[in-house]
Design an enzyme around this catalytic site. Sequence first.
Site, PDB file in Angstrom:
ATOM      1  N   TRP A  17       1.198  -1.084  -0.226  1.00  0.00           N
ATOM      2  CA  TRP A  17      -0.471   0.185   0.199  1.00  0.00           C
ATOM      3  C   TRP A  17       0.901   1.245   0.196  1.00  0.00           C
ATOM      4  O   TRP A  17       0.480   2.625  -0.547  1.00  0.00           O
ATOM      5  CB  TRP A  17      -1.053  -0.319   1.391  1.00  0.00           C
ATOM      6  CG  TRP A  17      -1.947  -1.501   1.618  1.00  0.00           C
ATOM      7  CD1 TRP A  17      -1.998  -2.340   2.375  1.00  0.00           C
ATOM      8  CD2 TRP A  17      -2.719  -1.839   0.078  1.00  0.00           C
ATOM      9  NE1 TRP A  17      -2.269  -3.276   1.891  1.00  0.00           N
ATOM     10  CE2 TRP A  17      -3.212  -2.938   0.542  1.00  0.00           C
ATOM     11  CE3 TRP A  17      -3.100  -1.307  -0.669  1.00  0.00           C
ATOM     12  CZ2 TRP A  17      -3.994  -3.859   0.272  1.00  0.00           C
ATOM     13  CZ3 TRP A  17      -3.649  -1.975  -1.729  1.00  0.00           C
ATOM     14  CH2 TRP A  17      -4.726  -3.381  -1.353  1.00  0.00           C
TER      15      TRP A  17
ATOM     16  N   ASP B 185      -0.549   6.862   6.756  1.00  0.00           N
ATOM     17  CA  ASP B 185      -1.236   6.084   5.973  1.00  0.00           C
ATOM     18  C   ASP B 185      -1.696   5.274   7.856  1.00  0.00           C
ATOM     19  O   ASP B 185      -0.944   3.906   7.940  1.00  0.00           O
ATOM     20  CB  ASP B 185      -1.517   5.505   4.890  1.00  0.00           C
ATOM     21  CG  ASP B 185      -2.634   4.243   4.941  1.00  0.00           C
ATOM     22  OD1 ASP B 185      -3.459   4.122   5.659  1.00  0.00           O
ATOM     23  OD2 ASP B 185      -2.277   3.070   3.747  1.00  0.00           O
TER      24      ASP B 185
ATOM     25  N   LYS C 280     -10.853  -2.043   8.937  1.00  0.00           N
ATOM     26  CA  LYS C 280     -10.696  -2.634   9.578  1.00  0.00           C
ATOM     27  C   LYS C 280      -9.834  -2.305  10.933  1.00  0.00           C
ATOM     28  O   LYS C 280     -10.090  -3.781  11.636  1.00  0.00           O
ATOM     29  CB  LYS C 280      -8.507  -2.368   9.023  1.00  0.00           C
ATOM     30  CG  LYS C 280      -8.572  -2.995   7.387  1.00  0.00           C
ATOM     31  CD  LYS C 280      -6.532  -2.625   7.037  1.00  0.00           C
ATOM     32  CE  LYS C 280      -6.434  -2.314   5.146  1.00  0.00           C
ATOM     33  NZ  LYS C 280      -6.923  -4.548   4.762  1.00  0.00           N
TER      34      LYS C 280
END
Length: 356
Positions: free
Chosen positions: A102, A169, A193
Amino acid sequence: MKKHNFSAGPSILPQEVFKEAAQAVLDFNNSGLSILEISHRSKDFVAVMEEARSLALELLGLQGKGYHALFLSGGASMEFVRVPYNLLKQGGKAAYLDTGTWAAGAIKEAKAFGETIVVASSKQDDYTYIPKNYSIPDDADYFHCTSNNTIFGTQMQSFPETGVPLICDMSSDIFSRQLDFSKFGLIYAGAQKNMGPAGTTLIVVKEELLGKTGRQIPGILDYAAHVEKESMYNTPPVFAVYTSLLTLKWLKAKGGIAEIEKANTKKARILYEEIDRNPLFRGTASVEDRSVMNVTFLLNDESHMQQFDSLWKAAGISGLNGHRSVGGYRASIYNAMALESVKVLVEVMQQLEKSI
């Protein structure tokens, strides 16, 4: 049979949240209407959005410190674009730390907006550790990092001291541990998540960073436009925001981040101790960079895979397979994961050991 959901995301949420959200699907606030059909401009939902944004700042300790919380659409992948669009100045440059899939995705998108410097990467070692001792250019418009890497099971245990805005992030470890969140200029996290269902993303941004790129930004991609409209620039993901609010309220009732961190640390310690003790298994991440949220491990002998898979499935465990790109196993032990479930997994690992 009780299910033990170790999925990396969408993932486990508190049972209390499921029950309250399910009731709201049938009848929200005794309105006779479902949360799925009410107007996002109704007073009931406007109150939800206001409380969710306020509670996010409260839990992070950022109230009254010049930050705005937004609940938007598009997932963290949208923020890979929105971050450089809003923060990378024309003719400027951004610095990125490459710690996984990511992070690499964020780097790829930033390159479309200007000079993008990768200050360090662990790609050459399959992202098994977090790079250390790197330098961040003093003239960078911002430094971007990914706090926790779900696929590879690594987590930043500390963050660099830098004079440039720190962007992070935090999709897979937001609200899981205490940090000085005021060190960050912008934080973003997909809800699915550790905070709520898929469909919304939390962005926490310091207002003083906005409006300095020198470029015209389309409204839907402009953080300032979303701040002005209080996350109502367009129709928000109503149900995802509402369920995220319920999860944040659950967290506050549990004692907030300080208390949930204690529980998370205990769960991770028990599981890592078994991985290190049991001769059938080995961890994949460097010990000093192990994630408290996503525990990745392998069988030392893959011939035991069929037997192990049968055992954990029979025990009611779900979502234990590693990411398709790396294989092995991944136990995601987010805030809502009960210690009992971790102990069930440990018992299955011990059961396999005894049977060999």
